[in-house]
Write a protein that holds these residues in place. Structure first.
Motif, short mmCIF file in Angstrom:
data_model
loop_
_atom_site.label_atom_id
_atom_site.label_comp_id
_atom_site.label_asym_id
_atom_site.label_seq_id
_atom_site.Cartn_x
_atom_site.Cartn_y
_atom_site.Cartn_z
N ILE A 193 12.28 88.47 -1.25
CA ILE A 193 11.31 87.40 -0.93
C ILE A 193 11.82 86.05 -1.42
O ILE A 193 11.72 85.03 -0.72
CB ILE A 193 9.93 87.74 -1.54
N ASN B 146 14.85 84.58 0.62
CA ASN B 146 14.53 84.17 1.98
C ASN B 146 13.33 83.22 2.05
O ASN B 146 12.93 82.83 3.14
CB ASN B 146 14.27 85.42 2.84
N ARG B 147 12.77 82.90 0.89
CA ARG B 147 11.66 81.95 0.81
C ARG B 147 10.52 82.31 1.76
O ARG B 147 10.01 81.48 2.52
CB ARG B 147 12.15 80.53 1.10
N THR B 148 10.18 83.56 1.73
CA THR B 148 9.09 84.06 2.57
C THR B 148 7.87 84.34 1.70
O THR B 148 7.96 84.49 0.48
CB THR B 148 9.50 85.35 3.30
N ASP B 149 6.74 84.42 2.35
CA ASP B 149 5.48 84.74 1.68
C ASP B 149 5.28 86.25 1.76
O ASP B 149 5.13 86.81 2.85
CB ASP B 149 4.33 84.00 2.36
N LEU C 98 4.12 88.62 4.96
CA LEU C 98 5.05 89.65 5.46
C LEU C 98 4.40 91.03 5.45
O LEU C 98 4.56 91.81 6.39
CB LEU C 98 6.31 89.65 4.60
N LYS D 114 2.11 91.34 8.37
CA LYS D 114 2.83 91.59 9.61
C LYS D 114 3.12 93.07 9.79
O LYS D 114 3.02 93.60 10.90
CB LYS D 114 4.15 90.80 9.62
N CYS E 39 11.72 96.30 2.46
CA CYS E 39 12.32 95.14 1.79
C CYS E 39 13.36 95.57 0.76
O CYS E 39 14.44 94.97 0.66
CB CYS E 39 11.23 94.31 1.12
N SER F 152 12.03 87.99 9.84
CA SER F 152 11.21 87.10 9.00
C SER F 152 12.06 86.25 8.07
O SER F 152 11.55 85.32 7.44
CB SER F 152 10.23 87.93 8.16
N THR F 153 13.37 86.56 7.97
CA THR F 153 14.25 85.82 7.06
C THR F 153 14.84 84.58 7.70
O THR F 153 15.62 83.86 7.06
CB THR F 153 15.39 86.72 6.57
N GLY F 154 14.54 84.32 8.96
CA GLY F 154 15.02 83.13 9.65
C GLY F 154 16.53 83.14 9.84
O GLY F 154 17.10 84.05 10.44
N CYS G 187 18.97 86.18 9.02
CA CYS G 187 18.90 87.44 9.76
C CYS G 187 20.28 87.99 10.08
O CYS G 187 20.55 89.19 9.91
CB CYS G 187 18.10 87.24 11.05
#
Length: 487
Positions: free
Chosen positions: A115, A118-121, A125, A128, A162, A213-215, A218
């Motif tokens: 997380i 990849n600066r994801t929430d 996630l 999703k 993950c 989701s990692t933009g 990926c």
């Protein structure tokens, strides 16, 4: 008188029986007819349902679902060692087992790293995954997930998905798993094996959802998966870069094990030859039994140009034959890896498989009978033995090949060309003479020396005869001159 009330005459008794018989004859046929009609209607309804199910399955073929190993393989010795995880559980089948709890403490660390990098929430996630839970659940056999509600199953998918992607990505980075997560080398090795067990798979659909989701990262995760699969393959280390899985192909891979299988079988099948148009019934019956017999018949072994398990070919030249086999490394991970690939091909709903791995193992089992056969493959740089003795390797393939059924047409043309060479007695005699008299450099040198000696002897004899013939006319001339000078 009361006792006489129970007295019944024989005539009256026969009369009563007759009445009952007549009544049964009158009632029986209609009752039987109704039962038969109901049975026929029931059979018709069942047949209709069966035909509808068959039509649906033929028109819409589905991807094989993640499931347990088929019962016919579960009776094998050391089943748990080969088919069940020893370090980490991935997915719902082995989730919560007490002997796998040590690895559970690493999963949250891996997820946090995934997380953060990849600066994801994480909450977004996880939602999703929950939104896609119906399709993800459908990737498994129903009995595997029926005990989990949607929220529990979504959490397992999020945590395992993950952590798996981060483990694979950190594996590519070298020492990151050991330095950053404090995971020991033996745990890394066992976890790597566990990720390719049939009962320990996550849907590729889930991995794809998380990677997307990692933009921009990926592609890096896809690259990591490709390298991870190459490092797990059966190819020697220096050739593993040739194992390139197709992650964006159609149809989409089912899971990591499916991706590995397609990579091992992705390259060309048998090389075509002029006699490839022969029908199957014209193929010769195989009579050779192992590598030693083929070697005595003048057949030599060479590594194939690729690492594909399909890249097996045979060519005959003069009295020698050349059988090409893909290079192979055998170590502690080889047996469980091959067994799980075979188990995947044996899944009842895997209707698209051509039993590529199963057929390859059966072909090797036909060639390898003893340690001497393994030694020949090692000498030809086809097999790299990192397991132990050659006898252990021979036993490994003999054990795996037990009770397997290959594809009936697998390597059929190669076997036919080998049999044709094997049946040619002239080639066999020439090969026997070659290996008997020229098997070592010393015998070759001795033969060359004998040829040179014979040549020198022939030259010496020829020169002696030539000098005698050239000297004879001179002797006759001197003799005639002497005769003429006599008075």
């Amino acid at each position: 008188m009361e006792e006489n009330e129970y007295v019944v005459s024989i005539e009256e008794l026969h009369a009563r029986k007759a009445v009952k018989r007549v009544e049964s004859q009158a009632i029986g046929p209609s009752h039987d007819q109704n039962k038969k009609k109901a049975a026929v209607d029931s059979l018709k309804e069942k047949l209709k349902t069966l035909l509808e199910q068959r039509d649906n399955s033929t028109t819409t073929p589905q991807q094989p679902k993640i499931q347990r190993v088929v019962p016919m393989l579960r009776y094998k010795e050391n089943f748990e060692k080969h088919y069940e995880p020893r370090a980490v559980s991935i997915g719902p089948i082995h989730h919560g087992k007490s002997r796998l709890q040590i690895a559970e403490k690493y999963k949250p660390k891996l997820v946090r790293k995934f997380i953060q990098d990849n600066r994801t929430d994480g909450e977004v996630l996880c939602m999703k995954v929950l939104e896609d839970i119906k399709e993800l659940r459908n990737c498994y056999e129903e009995e595997v997930t029926e005990s989990y509600d949607d929220e529990s199953l979504a959490w397992i998918f999020f945590l395992d998905g993950c952590s798996t992607l981060q483990f694979i990505h950190s594996f590519k980075m070298g020492g990151e798993l050991k330095q950053y997560f404090n995971i020991k080398n033996d745990q890394i090795a066992f976890a790597q094996q566990d990720l390719f067990l049939l009962e320990n798979q996550l849907p590729y659909r889930l991995l794809k959802l998380l990677m997307n989701s990692t933009g921009s990262n990926c592609d890096e995760y896809k690259k990591s998966i490709k390298l991870f699969i190459g490092s797990t393959s059966t190819a020697p280390e220096k050739l593993r870069h040739k194992i390139i899985p197709d992650m964006d192909g159609k149809p989409e891979p089912a899971h990591l094990l499916d991706l590995l299988q397609s990579a091992l079988l992705s390259q060309p099948r048998e090389t075509t030859h002029d006699d490839d148009d022969k029908k199957e019934e014209n193929y010769r019956r195989q009579s050779f039994r192992n590598i030693q017999e083929l070697k005595e018949a003048g057949i030599q072994f060479k590594p194939s140009s690729s690492c594909s398990l399909r890249d097996i070919d045979f060519n005959s030249l003069c009295f020698a034959g050349f059988l090409k086999l893909p290079p192979l490394t055998v170590d502690d991970s080889t047996e469980p890896l091959l067994l799980n690939l075979i188990a995947y091909e044996m899944c009842p709903d895997n209707s698209q498989t051509d039993y590529g791995v199963t057929s390859y193992v059966c072909f090797l089992d036909e060639l390898i009978d003893s340690a001497e056969d393994v030694k020949h493959l090692r000498s030809a740089n086809i097999l790299q033995n990192s397991l132990g003795s050659d006898a252990e390797v021979a036993k490994l393939f003999n054990d795996i090949g037990t009770d397997l059924v290959p594809h009936p047409e697998a390597y059929m043309k190669v076997k036919d060309r080998i049999q044709k060479h094997y049946e040619n007695r002239w080639m066999t005699w020439m090969a026997e003479a070659y290996y008997k008299h020229f098997s070592t450099p010393w015998t070759i040198l001795a033969f060359i020396a004998a040829l040179i000696a014979l040549a020198l002897s022939s030259v010496q004899t020829w020169m002696a005869v030539s000098s005698w013939r050239s000297a004879r006319p001179c002797d006759e001339l001197c003799k005639n001159f002497t005769m003429h000078r006599k008075p």
